[in-house]
Enzyme design. Structure first.
Site, PDB file in Angstrom:
ATOM      1  CB  VAL A 258       0.654   1.091  -4.614  1.00  0.00           C
ATOM      2  CG1 VAL A 258      -0.219   1.738  -5.523  1.00  0.00           C
ATOM      3  CG2 VAL A 258       1.085  -0.239  -5.379  1.00  0.00           C
ATOM      4  CD  GLU A 259      -2.356   5.173  -1.935  1.00  0.00           C
ATOM      5  OE1 GLU A 259      -2.160   6.358  -2.051  1.00  0.00           O
ATOM      6  OE2 GLU A 259      -3.486   4.795  -2.122  1.00  0.00           O
ATOM      7  CB  THR A 260       3.980   7.853  -0.907  1.00  0.00           C
ATOM      8  OG1 THR A 260       4.385   6.837  -0.083  1.00  0.00           O
ATOM      9  CG2 THR A 260       2.545   8.414  -0.881  1.00  0.00           C
TER      10      THR A 260
ATOM     11  CE1 TYR B 286      -3.650   2.294  -4.778  1.00  0.00           C
ATOM     12  CE2 TYR B 286      -5.050   0.588  -3.355  1.00  0.00           C
ATOM     13  CZ  TYR B 286      -4.283   1.686  -3.538  1.00  0.00           C
ATOM     14  OH  TYR B 286      -3.485   1.759  -2.467  1.00  0.00           O
TER      15      TYR B 286
ATOM     16  CB  ILE C  20      -0.949   0.070   1.294  1.00  0.00           C
ATOM     17  CG1 ILE C  20      -2.214  -0.932   1.130  1.00  0.00           C
ATOM     18  CG2 ILE C  20      -1.557   1.435   1.423  1.00  0.00           C
ATOM     19  CD1 ILE C  20      -3.121  -0.371   0.068  1.00  0.00           C
TER      20      ILE C  20
END
Length: 336
Positions: free
Chosen positions: A130-132, A318, A127
Site C-alpha cells: 500500500v505504501e510504495t 487505509y 503495508i
C-alpha cells in the site's frame, strides 16, 4: 545509499567529500545558507546534539527550497472518497500479484520477522504494498530538501517538520550516510515502508545484520522495521483485525465511533444494535464504523490489531485496505 564513514567523528572527511562534490557540481542551491532561522537551527544542533557547525553549514548550503513541496502540502485535501472509490486504488490484481512475488522473494525474512515480532507476513507485505507498491514508488525528493522546505517555509507545521529534520540529521549521523543522498516523499517519508525520520530512529532495525539500517534499497531491513513498528504498537499475534457486524435499531447511530480510538466495548455496542458476526468478548473495546461499499453500506468492528494499523496511518479506510490486501495475498499465495 552512499556510505560516508565517520560522518560525525571525522569532520575532515565530510568536508573533503563536500569539496569534491562542489567541484563537480558548482551550481549548488543557496536557499538556506544565509537564512537566520537556519542559523538558529544549526546553533541548536551544535549546542544540544554535538554536531560540528561546519558540517551543517555545508548541508544547508546545498539544500534546496522546493515550491512543488509547498504546493503539494498546501493543496486543499481532496473530498474524502467513499470506500467504494478508495478500495480499488489499492486492491488491484497487479498489487496482489506484486505482493505474492515480493512474499516469495523474501519468504525467509518474512518468516523470521513473524517468529521474532509476531506479525504475519501478509500484513508486512500489505503495508509495503500500500505504501510504495513494494518499493516501486518510494519518492523522488531529497529528504533534506523536503524537510528543510517544510521546516523553514511552511509555518503551519514548522515545529513538526523541524523536529523531523533534526531526527533526520541524527539518523544520517548514526547510519554514517550522506544526508544529501537520501530520497523520500514530499513530506520526508522514506524507503519501502515510508517511515518518517522519527519513526526510523524509534522502530527501524538492522534485520540483515550488516551493521546499517537501510529501508531504501534493502527489503530485509524494511520487513524487519515494519514488524518492529507493529510489535511496539501492540500487535497481538494470531488475533483478527476486524469483524463485520449486523446493525439494526433506532440507537445504532449512537454506536458509531467518533475518531479512531475505541470508546465502547462489544457489549455496549450490542445494546445499541451492533451484533458482531464473530464471537467476541463483551468487554473488548472496539472501533465501530460504517463504510459505503460497492454493494451498499458495510458495518465493521475494528479490533485491537485494527487500531495498531491505524497507528501507521490514521485512517479507517487505509487500515481496511491493508487488511483486505493481506487477506487477498494469503488467498492468492494459496492458489499457486
Amino acid at each position: 545509499m552512499q556510505v560516508l564513514r565517520g560522518w560525525a567523528a571525522r569532520q575532515a572527511s565530510w568536508l573533503g567529500l563536500a569539496s569534491v562534490f562542489a567541484a563537480v557540481q558548482p551550481a549548488l542551491a543557496a536557499d538556506y545558507d544565509q537564512a537566520p532561522q537556519v542559523a538558529e537551527f544549526i546553533a541548536e544542533m551544535t549546542r544540544d546534539y554535538g554536531f560540528a557547525s561546519e558540517q551543517l553549514v555545508d548541508v544547508f548550503a546545498q539544500a534546496e527550497r522546493k515550491q512543488a513541496i509547498l504546493d503539494a502540502i498546501s493543496r486543499p485535501a481532496e473530498k474524502v472518497k467513499q470506500w467504494k472509490d478508495y478500495r480499488p486504488i489499492f486492491i488491484t490484481d497487479a498489487r496482489v500479484a506484486g505482493g505474492v512475488k515480493f512474499w516469495q522473494e523474501h519468504e525467509a525474512a518474512l518468516a523470521r520477522a513473524e517468529a521474532e515480532y509476531g506479525v504475519p507476513p501478509q500484513v508486512i507485505v500489505a503495508i509495503i504494498g500500500v505504501e510504495t507498491s513494494y518499493g516501486g514508488n518510494t519518492g523522488s525528493y531529497r529528504v533534506v530538501d523536503a524537510l528543510s522546505t517544510l521546516a523553514f517555509d511552511y509555518p503551519p507545521r514548522a515545529p513538526f517538520f523541524r523536529k523531523e529534520l533534526r531526527e533526520f540529521l541524527m539518523l544520517a549521523r548514526e547510519e554514517q550516510v550522506d544526508p544529501l543522498t537520501l530520497k523520500g516523499s514530499y513530506a520526508g517519508a522514506m524507503g519501502l515502508p515510508q517511515f518518517m525520520p522519527s519513526s526510523f530512529r524509534a522502530y527501524a532495525v538492522d534485520f540483515d545484520g550488516d551493521g546499517h539500517i537501510n529501508i531504501w534499497t534493502n527489503p530485509v531491513d524494511a520487513i524487519g522495521s515494519v514488524a518492529s513498528y507493529f510489535k511496539r504498537h501492540g500487535w497481538q499475534p494470531g488475533e483478527p483485525v476486524v469483524s463485520s457486524a449486523n446493525v439494526t435499531g433506532a440507537q445504532a447511530e449512537q454506536g458509531l465511533t467518533v475518531g479512531l480510538d475505541p470508546v465502547k466495548n462489544v457489549g455496549e455496542l450490542r445494546s445499541l444494535g451492533w451484533v458482531s458476526n464473530d464471537p467476541l468478548r463483551e468487554d473488548l473495546p472496539v472501533t465501530a464504523f460504517r463504510l459505503e461499499g460497492a454493494e451498499g453500506r458495510e458495518h465493521w468492528l475494528g479490533l485491537p490489531n485494527f487500531f495498531v494499523i491505524t497507528r501507521y496511518n490514521r485512517s479507517v479506510m487505509y487500515a481496511m485496505a491493508v487488511n483486505q490486501l493481506a487477506e487477498l495475498l494469503v488467498d492468492a499465495r494459496g492458489t499457486l
